[in-house]
Design a protein around this motif. Sequence first.
Motif, mmCIF file in Angstrom:
data_model
loop_
_atom_site.group_PDB
_atom_site.id
_atom_site.type_symbol
_atom_site.label_atom_id
_atom_site.label_comp_id
_atom_site.label_asym_id
_atom_site.label_seq_id
_atom_site.Cartn_x
_atom_site.Cartn_y
_atom_site.Cartn_z
ATOM 1 N N VAL A 215 0.832 -1.195 0.000
ATOM 2 C CA VAL A 215 0.000 0.000 0.000
ATOM 3 C C VAL A 215 0.877 1.260 0.000
ATOM 4 C CG1 VAL A 215 -1.785 1.240 1.259
ATOM 5 C CG2 VAL A 215 -1.887 -1.230 1.103
ATOM 6 N N LEU A 218 1.833 2.996 -3.189
ATOM 7 C CA LEU A 218 0.863 3.833 -3.902
ATOM 8 C C LEU A 218 1.015 5.304 -3.552
ATOM 9 C CD1 LEU A 218 -2.343 1.658 -3.364
ATOM 10 C CD2 LEU A 218 -0.682 1.497 -5.198
ATOM 11 N N SER A 225 -4.673 7.097 3.674
ATOM 12 C CA SER A 225 -6.134 7.041 3.624
ATOM 13 C C SER A 225 -6.633 5.603 3.495
ATOM 14 C CB SER A 225 -6.716 7.951 2.539
ATOM 15 O OG SER A 225 -5.969 7.895 1.388
ATOM 16 N N LEU A 226 -5.723 4.655 3.266
ATOM 17 C CA LEU A 226 -6.132 3.253 3.328
ATOM 18 C C LEU A 226 -5.868 2.662 4.719
ATOM 19 C CD1 LEU A 226 -5.014 2.018 -0.190
ATOM 20 C CD2 LEU A 226 -7.331 2.018 0.703
ATOM 21 N N GLY A 227 -5.448 3.499 5.654
ATOM 22 C CA GLY A 227 -5.327 3.036 7.028
ATOM 23 C C GLY A 227 -3.955 2.517 7.412
ATOM 24 N N PRO B 75 -6.530 3.707 12.591
ATOM 25 C CA PRO B 75 -6.270 4.004 11.183
ATOM 26 C C PRO B 75 -7.129 3.175 10.220
ATOM 27 C CG PRO B 75 -4.217 3.517 12.356
ATOM 28 C CD PRO B 75 -5.331 3.300 13.321
ATOM 29 N N LYS B 76 -7.224 1.863 10.460
ATOM 30 C CA LYS B 76 -8.012 1.029 9.549
ATOM 31 C C LYS B 76 -9.503 1.281 9.724
ATOM 32 C CE LYS B 76 -5.075 -2.914 8.506
ATOM 33 N NZ LYS B 76 -4.965 -4.371 8.586
ATOM 34 N N ALA B 79 -10.330 4.250 7.849
ATOM 35 C CA ALA B 79 -10.254 3.992 6.407
ATOM 36 C C ALA B 79 -11.438 3.160 5.910
ATOM 37 C CB ALA B 79 -8.943 3.292 6.067
ATOM 38 N N LEU B 100 -4.367 -3.605 -8.429
ATOM 39 C CA LEU B 100 -4.398 -2.257 -7.854
ATOM 40 C C LEU B 100 -5.717 -2.021 -7.120
ATOM 41 C CD1 LEU B 100 -2.797 0.355 -7.590
ATOM 42 C CD2 LEU B 100 -3.892 1.192 -9.636
ATOM 43 N N ARG B 103 -5.968 -3.510 -3.706
ATOM 44 C CA ARG B 103 -5.292 -2.835 -2.588
ATOM 45 C C ARG B 103 -6.242 -1.917 -1.825
ATOM 46 N NH1 ARG B 103 0.900 -2.459 -4.727
ATOM 47 N NH2 ARG B 103 0.958 -4.675 -5.199
ATOM 48 N N GLY B 104 -7.363 -1.563 -2.444
ATOM 49 C CA GLY B 104 -8.375 -0.788 -1.738
ATOM 50 C C GLY B 104 -8.996 -1.557 -0.584
ATOM 51 N N PHE B 106 -7.338 -3.022 1.733
ATOM 52 C CA PHE B 106 -6.404 -3.082 2.863
ATOM 53 C C PHE B 106 -7.061 -2.853 4.227
ATOM 54 C CE2 PHE B 106 -3.421 -1.325 5.880
ATOM 55 C CZ PHE B 106 -2.437 -2.289 5.873
ATOM 56 N N PRO B 107 -7.959 -1.855 4.359
ATOM 57 C CA PRO B 107 -8.523 -1.616 5.693
ATOM 58 C C PRO B 107 -9.336 -2.789 6.238
ATOM 59 C CG PRO B 107 -9.263 0.056 4.108
ATOM 60 C CD PRO B 107 -8.337 -0.825 3.383
ATOM 61 N N ARG B 109 -8.361 -6.027 5.755
ATOM 62 C CA ARG B 109 -7.502 -7.214 5.849
ATOM 63 C C ARG B 109 -7.153 -7.517 7.298
ATOM 64 N NH1 ARG B 109 -4.507 -8.246 1.289
ATOM 65 N NH2 ARG B 109 -3.944 -10.135 2.388
ATOM 66 N N LYS B 113 -3.734 -13.028 7.086
ATOM 67 C CA LYS B 113 -4.802 -13.757 6.411
ATOM 68 C C LYS B 113 -4.906 -13.300 4.971
ATOM 69 C CE LYS B 113 -7.934 -15.215 10.030
ATOM 70 N NZ LYS B 113 -9.068 -14.738 10.790
ATOM 71 N N LEU B 155 -10.551 1.656 -7.052
ATOM 72 C CA LEU B 155 -9.861 1.307 -5.805
ATOM 73 C C LEU B 155 -10.586 1.927 -4.604
ATOM 74 C CD1 LEU B 155 -6.059 1.366 -5.072
ATOM 75 C CD2 LEU B 155 -7.606 2.576 -3.582
ATOM 76 N N SER B 156 -10.931 3.212 -4.731
ATOM 77 C CA SER B 156 -11.631 3.876 -3.633
ATOM 78 C C SER B 156 -13.001 3.254 -3.402
ATOM 79 C CB SER B 156 -11.809 5.363 -3.938
ATOM 80 O OG SER B 156 -10.566 5.975 -4.080
ATOM 81 N N GLN B 159 -12.937 0.193 -1.438
ATOM 82 C CA GLN B 159 -12.711 0.517 -0.030
ATOM 83 C C GLN B 159 -14.047 0.619 0.722
ATOM 84 O OE1 GLN B 159 -10.084 3.910 0.239
ATOM 85 N NE2 GLN B 159 -10.133 3.932 2.478
#
Lengths: 331, 268
Positions: A215, A218, A225-227, B75-76, B79, B100, B103-104, B106-107, B109, B113, B155-156, B159
């Motif tokens: 991440v 990027l 903003s993805l945490g 943070p997650k 997000a 790509l 990867r959105g 991520f929050p 995950r 895992k 990607l967004s 999310q």
Amino acid sequence: MRKRVWISSIVLILLALAAVFLSLWFGARIIPFRDVWSAVIHPQLDSYNTRVVHARTVRTLFGFLAGAALGVSGTVMQSVTRNPVADPSILGVNTGAALAVVIGLVFFNIARPEQYIWLALAGAGLTSALVYGIASVGASGITPIKLALSGATVSVALGSLLTTVLLPDTDAMNSYRFWQIGSIGAATREHMLLLLPFFITGLVLALLLADHLNVVTLGDEMASSLGVNVRIVRLLASAAGVILCGATTALAGPIGFVGLMVPHLLRMMTGSDVRVMLPLSALGGASLLLIADVIGRVIGRPGETEVGVITALLGAPVFIYVIQKAKVRSL
Amino acid sequence: MSENMVMSARNLASGYDGRIIIPDMTMTIPAGKISVLIGANGCGKSTLLKAFCRLNRVYAGTITLGDRDIRDYGPKEYARSVGMLPQSPAVPEGISVRELVTRGRFPYRQPLKGLAAADYQAVDRAIAVMGIEAIADRNVDELSGGQRQRVWIALSLAQETDILFLDEPTTFLDISYQIEILELLVRLNRENRTTIVMVLHDINLAARYADYLFAMKQGQLIREEKPADIIDEALIREVYGMESRIITDPVYGTPNVIPVGNPSLLRE
């Protein structure tokens, strides 16, 4: 996508096996293939050739570990800095490690590997922070060219400091001379066992951070903003990179360009998923280092050419290619 | 997605590198609507956007999401509620579109895992909504600017946030792509009820696609309302320091700003 990863994995496993075998096989004395095989299969047999193979085993295992560490370190550093030229030798980290080791040697009489490995780590860590700091000054932030320039400058500065410390001391100068080129020929079983825990620590830390690093590539804002806590990830990942290359440098001397070439070739093969790249760059780095070492042993006969010389010869053209490509990309 | 969470700033002071760009801002982002921040360069639009996304420091005051201060979120966790598409995110070498977009996730995950079924579904849905199925396995490097921007928005979208901030999503794009991207965002807003907040430079496009306009000058909010209610020659003069005439967009009926400039220059 998946298919490319599988094919690359198989290719790299075969390559690594071949490199190990070549390293046992070739050298100042070329052992008949049959004898190498029997020495691997029946290690208890005792003949002259078997003993040569066994002597080469330590060197080969150490080389494997050192190459793997440098390969992983390059992948981590390139992801952390989002910079295709990040490599321990180009970033001056090797010189920093060397300076710390030499200061320990000259002023504090620290000459045992299990002591100076820590000095090398400290030197590598401080230098990478310094190089990174210098490169990030200015409006455009960190660019590949600025990072390379900053690394080269710091490297020269630390190098002259190193000479100043070293010159008056003949004994230190002598032991430094061999270390400084980068060689795995003098590796002992102790070296190998000393490197192993650092290698595992660095690799595990890097693997735990792989998702985060994916991440971070990027961009900082996107990653936040993805945490992702970008600052902490960057700090921990840099620590992993420094542990891997600092420990290797302490024991084998500065071996350049492995960390630059391996991730770059891998990205062309598999794309840039860090989770895939980390294990594969370990295999790739190990293969590259062992093959370079074999080349050095063969072309340098009856003596040998140090592996650091060979990786530099192979790596310089790749570096020029990457810099040119990076310039185009960053526009 | 349930009822959208309300986001608001109260007496917010924010900036970066210790410099305060926005001294004192109080505003509420209309939930489920499209809001556009407009203003001259350096007026603090992006600073405000980044403050809401926790990319800039809050020096004083508060920003709340729902009934909690945004600094209290993990943070997650944050997000999963608030997404942000920066102006120029970096494209890693040799990454495919699907990779790509993934990867959105991520929050969502869990440590150590792999991807869960929900992750795959969200990625597929985002790719379908953005109409990029045909290029899903191509390298992002090879795509045009407009296609690339679709991938970033996908990607967004993957999310799955309530609120999406976009920093100048149409910059660097041809006019036809600009319209395409803005219309996609409108669909996203109408179909998913996603709250959208963006910075746009083109005031005419802002007037057309925004439910609410926030006009800023020197770190202050001057006016906030529906575009038709606030865009007039006086506002344009105040925000941009420029004379203009306002006409009505013949297609959409929204205000259209014609800069006056210096006509005698071209009247030889």
